[in-house]
Design a protein around this motif. Structure first.
Motif, PDB file in Angstrom:
ATOM      1  N   UNK A  52       0.805  -1.227   0.000  1.00 57.49           N
ATOM      2  CA  UNK A  52       0.000   0.000   0.000  1.00 57.49           C
ATOM      3  C   UNK A  52       0.831   1.267   0.000  1.00 57.49           C
ATOM      4  N   UNK A  53       0.261   2.297  -0.612  1.00 53.77           N
ATOM      5  CA  UNK A  53       0.839   3.634  -0.642  1.00 53.77           C
ATOM      6  C   UNK A  53      -0.331   4.613  -0.709  1.00 53.77           C
ATOM      7  N   UNK A  54      -0.218   5.732  -0.025  1.00 48.73           N
ATOM      8  CA  UNK A  54      -1.246   6.767  -0.058  1.00 48.73           C
ATOM      9  C   UNK A  54      -0.627   8.081  -0.492  1.00 48.73           C
ATOM     10  N   UNK A  55      -1.344   8.832  -1.279  1.00 48.50           N
ATOM     11  CA  UNK A  55      -0.883  10.140  -1.730  1.00 48.50           C
ATOM     12  C   UNK A  55      -0.720  11.080  -0.544  1.00 48.50           C
ATOM     13  N   UNK A  56      -1.611  10.956   0.431  1.00 48.04           N
ATOM     14  CA  UNK A  56      -1.543  11.777   1.625  1.00 48.04           C
ATOM     15  C   UNK A  56      -0.352  11.323   2.486  1.00 48.04           C
ATOM     16  N   UNK A  57       0.198  12.217   3.304  1.00 47.11           N
ATOM     17  CA  UNK A  57       1.299  11.822   4.186  1.00 47.11           C
ATOM     18  C   UNK A  57       0.896  10.628   5.054  1.00 47.11           C
ATOM     19  N   UNK A  58       1.762   9.633   5.101  1.00 49.33           N
ATOM     20  CA  UNK A  58       1.480   8.437   5.890  1.00 49.33           C
ATOM     21  C   UNK A  58       2.781   7.686   6.142  1.00 49.33           C
ATOM     22  N   UNK A  59       2.653   6.595   6.876  1.00 52.17           N
ATOM     23  CA  UNK A  59       3.816   5.755   7.133  1.00 52.17           C
ATOM     24  C   UNK A  59       4.299   5.046   5.873  1.00 52.17           C
ATOM     25  N   UNK A  64       7.552   6.233  -2.100  1.00 53.45           N
ATOM     26  CA  UNK A  64       7.552   7.165  -3.229  1.00 53.45           C
ATOM     27  C   UNK A  64       8.958   7.480  -3.718  1.00 53.45           C
ATOM     28  N   UNK A  65       9.987   7.151  -2.970  1.00 52.74           N
ATOM     29  CA  UNK A  65      11.353   7.484  -3.374  1.00 52.74           C
ATOM     30  C   UNK A  65      11.916   6.520  -4.404  1.00 52.74           C
ATOM     31  N   UNK A  66      11.212   5.441  -4.721  1.00 55.98           N
ATOM     32  CA  UNK A  66      11.721   4.455  -5.663  1.00 55.98           C
ATOM     33  C   UNK A  66      11.296   4.801  -7.083  1.00 55.98           C
ATOM     34  N   UNK A  67      12.271   5.124  -7.923  1.00 54.39           N
ATOM     35  CA  UNK A  67      12.026   5.474  -9.314  1.00 54.39           C
ATOM     36  C   UNK A  67      11.439   4.276 -10.062  1.00 54.39           C
ATOM     37  N   UNK A  68      10.442   4.530 -10.889  1.00 52.04           N
ATOM     38  CA  UNK A  68       9.852   3.469 -11.693  1.00 52.04           C
ATOM     39  C   UNK A  68       8.673   2.772 -11.041  1.00 52.04           C
ATOM     40  N   UNK A  78      -1.863   0.222 -15.039  1.00 48.65           N
ATOM     41  CA  UNK A  78      -0.729   0.537 -14.174  1.00 48.65           C
ATOM     42  C   UNK A  78      -0.208   1.898 -14.596  1.00 48.65           C
ATOM     43  N   UNK A  79      -0.057   2.805 -13.628  1.00 47.22           N
ATOM     44  CA  UNK A  79       0.356   4.182 -13.896  1.00 47.22           C
ATOM     45  C   UNK A  79       1.604   4.526 -13.088  1.00 47.22           C
ATOM     46  N   UNK A  80       2.409   5.424 -13.630  1.00 44.65           N
ATOM     47  CA  UNK A  80       3.635   5.846 -12.968  1.00 44.65           C
ATOM     48  C   UNK A  80       3.319   6.647 -11.707  1.00 44.65           C
ATOM     49  N   UNK A  81       3.885   6.239 -10.592  1.00 47.01           N
ATOM     50  CA  UNK A  81       3.685   6.970  -9.341  1.00 47.01           C
ATOM     51  C   UNK A  81       4.285   8.365  -9.439  1.00 47.01           C
ATOM     52  N   UNK A  82       5.447   8.494 -10.042  1.00 50.31           N
ATOM     53  CA  UNK A  82       6.125   9.774 -10.170  1.00 50.31           C
ATOM     54  C   UNK A  82       5.414  10.693 -11.161  1.00 50.31           C
ATOM     55  N   UNK A  83       5.066  10.171 -12.327  1.00 49.61           N
ATOM     56  CA  UNK A  83       4.482  11.004 -13.385  1.00 49.61           C
ATOM     57  C   UNK A  83       3.107  11.527 -13.023  1.00 49.61           C
ATOM     58  N   UNK A  84       2.355  10.787 -12.223  1.00 53.28           N
ATOM     59  CA  UNK A  84       0.989  11.189 -11.932  1.00 53.28           C
ATOM     60  C   UNK A  84       0.816  11.748 -10.527  1.00 53.28           C
ATOM     61  N   UNK A  87      -0.338   7.730  -6.019  1.00 53.91           N
ATOM     62  CA  UNK A  87      -1.517   6.877  -6.127  1.00 53.91           C
ATOM     63  C   UNK A  87      -2.575   7.323  -5.136  1.00 53.91           C
ATOM     64  N   UNK A  88      -3.791   6.959  -5.409  1.00 56.62           N
ATOM     65  CA  UNK A  88      -4.850   7.199  -4.438  1.00 56.62           C
ATOM     66  C   UNK A  88      -4.830   6.080  -3.414  1.00 56.62           C
ATOM     67  N   UNK A  89      -5.458   6.284  -2.291  1.00 53.88           N
ATOM     68  CA  UNK A  89      -5.434   5.291  -1.233  1.00 53.88           C
ATOM     69  C   UNK A  89      -5.846   3.916  -1.687  1.00 53.88           C
ATOM     70  N   UNK A  90      -5.138   2.923  -1.183  1.00 52.89           N
ATOM     71  CA  UNK A  90      -5.490   1.550  -1.440  1.00 52.89           C
ATOM     72  C   UNK A  90      -4.806   0.923  -2.628  1.00 52.89           C
ATOM     73  N   UNK A  91      -4.119   1.669  -3.462  1.00 53.77           N
ATOM     74  CA  UNK A  91      -3.456   1.049  -4.591  1.00 53.77           C
ATOM     75  C   UNK A  91      -2.103   0.506  -4.167  1.00 53.77           C
ATOM     76  N   UNK A  92      -1.580  -0.403  -4.962  1.00 57.80           N
ATOM     77  CA  UNK A  92      -0.354  -1.090  -4.600  1.00 57.80           C
ATOM     78  C   UNK A  92       0.748  -0.795  -5.598  1.00 57.80           C
ATOM     79  N   UNK A  93       1.802  -0.072  -5.205  1.00 57.93           N
ATOM     80  CA  UNK A  93       2.913   0.179  -6.109  1.00 57.93           C
ATOM     81  C   UNK A  93       3.637  -1.119  -6.447  1.00 57.93           C
TER      82      UNK A  93
END
Length: 103
Positions: A52-59, A64-68, A78-84, A87-93
């Protein structure tokens, strides 16, 4: 710090990562992802799903520091985390489609 993950035929998938909050300044989440990526690569796996990853600040912000890194929009894309911008809550990088698991 410790991380638990599953191994599939072509990917490793992070399940749970934890560490002592007093160690947060040492970036244990990043260290664990790097170890998981190295292990996945040594096993010949194509992907590492970091969970999991959230766009909002979280643990989960360290992911988000991993390129690609990519996220699933739950519409099959599947969308680029950096380019967009995240991610919105609940998606899995994960590692980019077709790319080897790597830090």
């Amino acid at each position: 710090a410790v991380g638990y993950f599953d191994r599939g035929e072509t990917a490793a998938s992070a399940i749970y990562t934890m560490w002592d909050p007093a160690d947060a300044a040492c970036s244990p989440g990043i260290l664990i992802v790097l170890h998981e990526a190295a292990w996945a690569r040594a096993q010949g796996l194509r992907f590492l799903y970091t969970g999991y990853y959230f766009r909002e600040p979280s643990e989960y912000a360290y992911k988000a520091c991993f390129h690609g890194t990519e996220w699933n929009d739950w519409g099959g894309n599947w969308r680029s985390l950096t380019a967009e911008g995240g991610a919105s809550g609940g998606s899995a990088p994960r590692a980019p489609h077709g790319a080897p698991a790597a830090p």
